[in-house]
Design an enzyme around this catalytic site. Structure first.
Site, PDB file in Angstrom:
ATOM      1  NE  ARG A  89      13.230  11.519  61.481  1.00 32.72           N
ATOM      2  CZ  ARG A  89      12.548  12.210  60.580  1.00 32.72           C
ATOM      3  NH1 ARG A  89      12.595  11.873  59.313  1.00 32.72           N
ATOM      4  NH2 ARG A  89      11.811  13.253  60.931  1.00 32.72           N
ATOM      5  CB  THR A 127      23.931   6.787  65.626  1.00 27.58           C
ATOM      6  OG1 THR A 127      22.653   6.656  64.966  1.00 27.58           O
ATOM      7  CG2 THR A 127      23.844   7.857  66.696  1.00 27.58           C
ATOM      8  CE  LYS A 128      20.674   2.791  63.067  1.00 30.95           C
ATOM      9  NZ  LYS A 128      19.284   2.420  62.858  1.00 30.95           N
ATOM     10  CG  HIS A 183      35.517   5.478  77.473  1.00 35.30           C
ATOM     11  ND1 HIS A 183      36.716   5.515  78.149  1.00 35.30           N
ATOM     12  CD2 HIS A 183      35.285   6.741  77.063  1.00 35.30           C
ATOM     13  CE1 HIS A 183      37.184   6.748  78.146  1.00 35.30           C
ATOM     14  NE2 HIS A 183      36.331   7.517  77.490  1.00 35.30           N
ATOM     15  CE  LYS A 192      15.165  17.741  49.348  1.00 33.26           C
ATOM     16  NZ  LYS A 192      14.547  19.008  48.985  1.00 33.26           N
TER      17      LYS A 192
END
Length: 193
Positions: free
Chosen positions: A180, A165-166, A117, A183
């Site tokens: 994140r 998110t990445k 949004h 390994k």
């Protein structure tokens, strides 16, 4: 001016006030109706493939398995490769475009979300899409959420419950919120996994 379907898939802001918005919403409801029919009661693999063909607007490869229920708002911009296995209770918001490569495993309750949004509170009802790309041989664990605009590289593993998110590099394991890198993955040719 492009029609609203083109604008939507191109990632432009789309508002309920825009010309053609009612047609877009009607198409979404038609997709959800077909998905609800697929999700109601037991369906054979052949029946699921037939329903998925209607939802996607193109055939689902016979080597791919989808276990209903699958909650999907819009299937036409979704492409699913060969030999994939999509577990039950997944949610795909496909308006921004989802590309799933070959040999991808998607665990139960995974969310692939391509729509967001507008941050402006006076225009919050407007949405825009960003595509999700999942390359070959990815494994997404139960309950993970992939946010708009994310690319997941070849062979990566997304840990259960993660929020991605990445961009995820190839051959890595990511987990957490936000996800994140935990390994790197070595192949069996290197005798380490």
């Amino acid at each position: 001016m492009n029609d609203i379907f083109t604008r939507d898939i191109n990632g432009e802001m789309v508002s309920p006030n825009d010309e053609g918005y009612n047609e877009l919403i009607a198409d979404i409801f038609a997709t959800m109706k077909t998905a609800t029919e697929m999700n109601t009661g037991y369906r054979t693999p052949e029946e699921v493939h037939n329903y998925m063909g209607q939802i996607l607007g193109k055939p689902l490869d016979k080597s791919t398995t989808v276990l209903p229920p699958l909650y999907i708002d819009y299937g036409k911009p979704v492409n699913i490769g060969k030999r994939c296995f999509i577990q039950q209770c997944c949610t795909f918001f496909g308006r921004g475009g989802i590309t799933i490569g070959n040999d991808v495993f998607i665990g139960p309750k995974v969310n692939l979300i391509t729509i967001n949004h507008d941050l402006d509170p006076d225009n919050r009802s407007a949405t825009y899409g960003r595509p999700i790309v999942i390359e070959d041989k990815v494994w997404i664990g139960i309950g993970a959420t992939i946010l708009p605009g994310i690319k997941i590289g070849y062979g990566a593993v997304i840990g259960a419950g993660s929020v991605v998110t990445k961009e995820v590099p190839p051959m890595t394991i990511v987990a957490g919120n936000p996800a994140r890198i935990i390994k790197n993955i070595k192949t069996t040719k290197n005798k380490d996994i």
